[in-house]
Design an enzyme around this catalytic site. Structure first.
Site, PDB file in Angstrom:
ATOM      1  N   ASP A  64       0.835  -1.202   0.000  1.00 24.52           N
ATOM      2  CA  ASP A  64       0.000   0.000   0.000  1.00 24.52           C
ATOM      3  C   ASP A  64       0.870   1.253   0.000  1.00 24.52           C
ATOM      4  O   ASP A  64       0.492   2.291  -0.554  1.00 24.52           O
ATOM      5  CB  ASP A  64      -0.911  -0.013   1.234  1.00 24.52           C
ATOM      6  CG  ASP A  64      -2.086   0.948   1.126  1.00 24.52           C
ATOM      7  OD1 ASP A  64      -2.356   1.455   0.019  1.00 24.52           O
ATOM      8  OD2 ASP A  64      -2.734   1.197   2.155  1.00 24.52           O
ATOM      9  N   CYS A 111      -3.759   5.870  -1.403  1.00 23.57           N
ATOM     10  CA  CYS A 111      -4.539   5.186  -2.437  1.00 23.57           C
ATOM     11  C   CYS A 111      -4.563   6.081  -3.657  1.00 23.57           C
ATOM     12  O   CYS A 111      -5.073   7.193  -3.601  1.00 23.57           O
ATOM     13  CB  CYS A 111      -5.961   4.915  -1.952  1.00 23.57           C
ATOM     14  SG  CYS A 111      -7.004   4.296  -3.284  1.00 23.57           S
ATOM     15  N   ASN A 119      -0.552   6.177   4.922  1.00 23.75           N
ATOM     16  CA  ASN A 119      -1.047   5.307   5.985  1.00 23.75           C
ATOM     17  C   ASN A 119      -0.544   5.794   7.329  1.00 23.75           C
ATOM     18  O   ASN A 119       0.456   6.509   7.415  1.00 23.75           O
ATOM     19  CB  ASN A 119      -0.489   3.897   5.783  1.00 23.75           C
ATOM     20  CG  ASN A 119      -1.095   3.184   4.604  1.00 23.75           C
ATOM     21  OD1 ASN A 119      -0.629   3.308   3.486  1.00 23.75           O
ATOM     22  ND2 ASN A 119      -2.156   2.447   4.839  1.00 23.75           N
TER      23      ASN A 119
END
Lengths: 309, 309
Positions: free
Chosen positions: B30, B251, B260
């Protein structure tokens, strides 16, 4: 677009949280005193005006620390002379000693804040005095200010960790704080000056104090813990939270101390928790972005960058 | 100097908090998928090795999303072929569809993660499918992966706010999540993809799910709320927390989604709360500072900047 269109404001606070929080905005003092760029007086005055326009009702305006130590705030007298004091807005100023109090009284100030260290090492480094000796300096300030009818806030520095001593015993913090309250401070602000605390330690220190009514919290975000610590403090019954617009500030005398909790990040959380605060987030974030331009660096506030980046 | 010398680790967790937390490290997937700089394969492999050396035991390694959509992870096969898999460390990979699962199976993967959107708008934008249609894609992936003996994690995106729809109804999130569990996911990761949630909303969503055992949380720090939200999740009984080393990531398909939660900031809080996690903070922060150099930008993690800035 409104700041909260993607957000999820609740309408009632969660169990155990206060219905309303007072934000004690320290950006113009604790924020600007630690910026490497000295902001011109006109910008400071506009900053304070814009903070009041955004709905903040307590604006720590400046400091009467000697200009040799904090040159960024050397214009304290001029600032107070030209300040457009709004009805319903308090403009406390920091005074370290009797000379500072004299200057504040001549400037017509109604609220002052004093400070004391919770540790021996920081008292020596910041004040050049021992832990006990610092009271010989601060006691007469409180006593005289109270006699003059001023409200007096007491800051306690290094309430959790100290860069020279490590963990700070809770009873030592409580002893320093209660002494300030006994002398006549109407409120204590418990500072995590180097930003090392975590939520369990916040809960424990507040429990050691007992009654949360006279307490405020003052977190720095050095290790990213400021907002989580604030949440813990709210759960412990604290209803006054210090923060600085855009996350300005720090403490120039403490190793690795970075910015204060950003007022915008606090407001975002309070909105989501359904806690009233009276601040217009869009106006505030616009103000912080404007000031960041004057300082020629991005705002450390995540909310400011998300909304105005 | 050790990272915690100024800090205050407690030895037992506070009331209502878990004794141990599993950190699901998403930095290599991610994190890196959203960096504008594509990191060379050798750097990715060293990153994963260093994360394992730092004590992390779950490393989401890469993604089998089509390289057209995530060119940063186009080397997924090569990475898994060369990866030095450590005993006791899990290396899950993200698979969006059956084609991705085929690739993962050929690569000898033992753990996969699938994802579904909690909202119609994000399903359409991210997957080009309706909310219902996305299950036609994800259902057979879960079923086949389970039949092959793989562990399957289910990510649910946009669990709190959605950039096109605003607040997301809790029952909608619960319905999507329970469908993934019923299909055979061993754990759900509830994602605040755009980082708008606040702690009360976290508590409420977790309460709507009921049993916290199969739940993990995945917070982005867009509005500075990630760690406060994590604290709320821990209080609700969640024991698996997603984070990315150095606060990498985001994202690429969600407006204003930034990094994050930083693993280092999480570890700092867990240490202070007396919650076990198994991570060596100094080694991790050194790794994140090293990777930030490769990405040619400072780490968004406050702890990394405080310790290695």
């Amino acid at each position: 677009m409104g700041a909260r269109e993607n957000g999820l404001p609740d309408t009632t606070p969660a169990d155990g949280l206060p219905a309303e929080v007072e934000i004690w905005e320290v950006g113009a003092r604790d924020g600007l005193q630690n910026e490497s760029t000295t902001v011109p007086l006109d910008v400071k005055l506009e900053f304070l005006d814009r903070l009041a326009d955004a709905g903040l009702t307590t604006l720590e305006a400046t400091s009467f620390v000697h200009p040799k130590w904090v040159p960024q705030l050397a214009d304290a007298e001029d600032l107070l002379a030209r300040l457009d004091r709004r009805p319903g807005v308090a403009y406390p100023v920091l005074v370290p000693n009797e000379r500072g109090l004299d200057r504040a009284l001549r400037a017509g100030v109604e609220h002052v804040a004093v400070f004391a260290s919770a540790t021996e090492s920081f008292a020596r480094r910041n004040l050049n005095r021992s832990l006990d000796e610092q009271f010989a300096m601060v006691d007469p300030v409180i006593t005289r200010a109270r006699a003059e009818g001023l409200q007096v806030r007491g800051y306690v520095s290094m309430c959790f960790g100290d860069p020279w001593e490590g963990p700070v015993p809770r009873e030592q913090v409580v002893a320093v704080g209660k002494r300030l309250l006994d002398l006549g401070c109407h409120r204590l602000s418990l500072g995590d000056t180097i930003g090392v605390a975590t939520p369990g330690q916040v809960t424990a220190l507040l429990a050691a104090f007992g009654d949360p009514d006279p307490l405020a919290v003052h977190f720095h975000d050095t290790y990213g813990q400021a907002l989580a610590n604030t949440l813990a403090a709210l759960r412990s019954g604290v209803r006054v939270v210090d923060s600085s617009a855009g996350g300005l500030g720090g403490c120039p005398y403490a190793e690795s101390a970075t910015g204060n909790l950003a007022t915008e990040d606090l407001v975002w959380m309070l909105d989501g928790l359904g806690i009233r605060h009276g601040v217009d987030l869009d106006a505030l974030a616009t103000t912080s972005a404007w000031l960041a331009d004057h300082l020629d660096r991005p705002s450390p506030s995540r909310v400011v960058r998300a909304l105005r980046g």
